[in-house]
Design a protein around this motif. Structure first.
Motif, PDB file in Angstrom:
ATOM      1  N   ASP A   1      47.061  21.692  75.214  1.00  0.00           N
ATOM      2  CA  ASP A   1      46.577  21.377  73.759  1.00  0.00           C
ATOM      3  C   ASP A   1      44.864  21.876  73.558  1.00  0.00           C
ATOM      4  OD1 ASP A   1      45.797  19.281  74.907  1.00  0.00           O
ATOM      5  OD2 ASP A   1      45.919  17.981  73.452  1.00  0.00           O
ATOM      6  N   LEU A   2      44.269  22.347  74.573  1.00  0.00           N
ATOM      7  CA  LEU A   2      42.903  22.920  74.752  1.00  0.00           C
ATOM      8  C   LEU A   2      42.486  24.036  74.444  1.00  0.00           C
ATOM      9  CD1 LEU A   2      41.596  20.827  77.799  1.00  0.00           C
ATOM     10  CD2 LEU A   2      41.622  20.135  75.564  1.00  0.00           C
ATOM     11  N   THR A   3      41.633  24.407  73.753  1.00  0.00           N
ATOM     12  CA  THR A   3      41.208  25.806  73.412  1.00  0.00           C
ATOM     13  C   THR A   3      40.008  25.860  74.151  1.00  0.00           C
ATOM     14  OG1 THR A   3      42.297  25.883  71.371  1.00  0.00           O
ATOM     15  CG2 THR A   3      40.436  27.582  71.897  1.00  0.00           C
ATOM     16  N   LEU A   4      39.743  26.866  75.254  1.00  0.00           N
ATOM     17  CA  LEU A   4      38.648  27.185  76.156  1.00  0.00           C
ATOM     18  C   LEU A   4      38.020  28.477  75.527  1.00  0.00           C
ATOM     19  CD1 LEU A   4      40.333  26.492  79.445  1.00  0.00           C
ATOM     20  CD2 LEU A   4      39.334  24.947  77.856  1.00  0.00           C
ATOM     21  N   GLU A   5      36.533  28.311  75.271  1.00  0.00           N
ATOM     22  CA  GLU A   5      35.984  29.311  74.605  1.00  0.00           C
ATOM     23  C   GLU A   5      34.670  30.157  75.421  1.00  0.00           C
ATOM     24  OE1 GLU A   5      36.847  28.935  69.962  1.00  0.00           O
ATOM     25  OE2 GLU A   5      35.574  27.365  70.727  1.00  0.00           O
ATOM     26  N   LYS A   6      34.203  30.911  75.100  1.00  0.00           N
ATOM     27  CA  LYS A   6      32.944  31.531  75.504  1.00  0.00           C
ATOM     28  C   LYS A   6      32.942  31.237  77.366  1.00  0.00           C
ATOM     29  CE  LYS A   6      30.389  29.998  71.652  1.00  0.00           C
ATOM     30  NZ  LYS A   6      29.270  29.235  71.050  1.00  0.00           N
TER      31      LYS A   6
ATOM     32  N   VAL B   1      34.693  23.544  75.599  1.00  0.00           N
ATOM     33  CA  VAL B   1      35.861  22.837  74.714  1.00  0.00           C
ATOM     34  C   VAL B   1      35.058  22.195  73.548  1.00  0.00           C
ATOM     35  CG1 VAL B   1      37.890  21.186  74.752  1.00  0.00           C
ATOM     36  CG2 VAL B   1      37.226  22.730  76.642  1.00  0.00           C
ATOM     37  N   LYS B   2      35.625  22.400  72.317  1.00  0.00           N
ATOM     38  CA  LYS B   2      35.109  21.549  71.259  1.00  0.00           C
ATOM     39  C   LYS B   2      33.726  21.448  71.042  1.00  0.00           C
ATOM     40  CE  LYS B   2      39.221  18.616  71.228  1.00  0.00           C
ATOM     41  NZ  LYS B   2      39.735  17.432  70.912  1.00  0.00           N
ATOM     42  N   GLY B   3      33.147  22.555  71.402  1.00  0.00           N
ATOM     43  CA  GLY B   3      31.381  22.812  71.533  1.00  0.00           C
ATOM     44  C   GLY B   3      30.721  22.417  72.770  1.00  0.00           C
ATOM     45  N   ASN B   4      31.087  21.668  73.549  1.00  0.00           N
ATOM     46  CA  ASN B   4      30.881  21.231  74.698  1.00  0.00           C
ATOM     47  C   ASN B   4      30.831  22.199  75.747  1.00  0.00           C
ATOM     48  OD1 ASN B   4      29.770  18.621  73.531  1.00  0.00           O
ATOM     49  ND2 ASN B   4      32.089  18.353  73.211  1.00  0.00           N
ATOM     50  N   LEU B   5      29.940  22.232  76.824  1.00  0.00           N
ATOM     51  CA  LEU B   5      30.021  23.353  77.963  1.00  0.00           C
ATOM     52  C   LEU B   5      30.194  22.463  79.156  1.00  0.00           C
ATOM     53  CD1 LEU B   5      29.055  26.179  78.646  1.00  0.00           C
ATOM     54  CD2 LEU B   5      26.960  25.412  79.153  1.00  0.00           C
ATOM     55  N   TYR B   6      31.151  23.126  79.953  1.00  0.00           N
ATOM     56  CA  TYR B   6      31.655  22.671  81.388  1.00  0.00           C
ATOM     57  C   TYR B   6      31.366  23.790  82.137  1.00  0.00           C
ATOM     58  CZ  TYR B   6      33.618  19.189  78.247  1.00  0.00           C
ATOM     59  OH  TYR B   6      33.953  18.167  77.484  1.00  0.00           O
ATOM     60  N   ASN B   7      31.406  23.261  83.394  1.00  0.00           N
ATOM     61  CA  ASN B   7      31.147  24.266  84.644  1.00  0.00           C
ATOM     62  C   ASN B   7      32.265  23.835  85.571  1.00  0.00           C
ATOM     63  OD1 ASN B   7      30.536  25.674  87.088  1.00  0.00           O
ATOM     64  ND2 ASN B   7      28.327  24.608  87.194  1.00  0.00           N
ATOM     65  N   PHE B   8      33.276  24.869  85.991  1.00  0.00           N
ATOM     66  CA  PHE B   8      34.313  24.846  86.846  1.00  0.00           C
ATOM     67  C   PHE B   8      33.835  25.553  88.193  1.00  0.00           C
ATOM     68  CE2 PHE B   8      39.055  26.062  87.335  1.00  0.00           C
ATOM     69  CZ  PHE B   8      39.161  24.986  88.265  1.00  0.00           C
ATOM     70  N   MET B   9      33.786  24.941  89.121  1.00  0.00           N
ATOM     71  CA  MET B   9      33.188  25.461  90.375  1.00  0.00           C
ATOM     72  C   MET B   9      34.482  25.619  91.186  1.00  0.00           C
ATOM     73  SD  MET B   9      29.866  23.092  91.061  1.00  0.00           S
ATOM     74  CE  MET B   9      30.759  21.680  90.468  1.00  0.00           C
ATOM     75  N   ILE B  10      34.492  26.984  91.754  1.00  0.00           N
ATOM     76  CA  ILE B  10      35.530  27.337  92.520  1.00  0.00           C
ATOM     77  C   ILE B  10      35.212  27.946  93.931  1.00  0.00           C
ATOM     78  CG2 ILE B  10      37.298  27.479  90.823  1.00  0.00           C
ATOM     79  CD1 ILE B  10      37.014  30.540  91.028  1.00  0.00           C
TER      80      ILE B  10
END
Length: 99
Positions: free
Chosen positions: A8-13, A31-40
């Protein structure tokens, strides 16, 4: 604008960057205007390492409900996104550069 829907999440930018600190990539998204960093890790297949908040201002994460301080102090893992990291990675594979 690039966006991906996961559950149910929309991931943007969505932006993918090489990292110099380890052999891997960082996938930045909002997500909802907040920035996240996914490290792989750059392995075959890619392996998720962590997902951290990179908020510019102090706030409450709408997903894990924790108080997050501005980056770099607030680079705490988002436990709710961590639960679905494999699903997130599957959806981000199309954005990754070829090895």
């Amino acid at each position: 604008m690039t966006e991906v829907k996961v559950k149910d999440l929309t991931l943007e930018k969505i932006k993918v960057r090489e990292t110099s600190g380890y052999s891997g990539l960082e996938i930045y998204f909002t997500v909802k205007g907040n920035l996240y960093n996914f490290m792989i890790a750059r392995t075959n297949p890619p392996m998720p390492l962590n997902i951290i908040h990179t908020f510019k201002e102090q706030g409450i994460c709408p997903l894990c409900k924790r108080t997050i301080y501005p980056y770099p102090i607030g680079n705490q893992p988002c436990l709710e996104l961590k639960k679905i990291e494999r699903l997130l990675l599957e959806n981000f594979l199309k954005f990754l550069p070829a090895n």
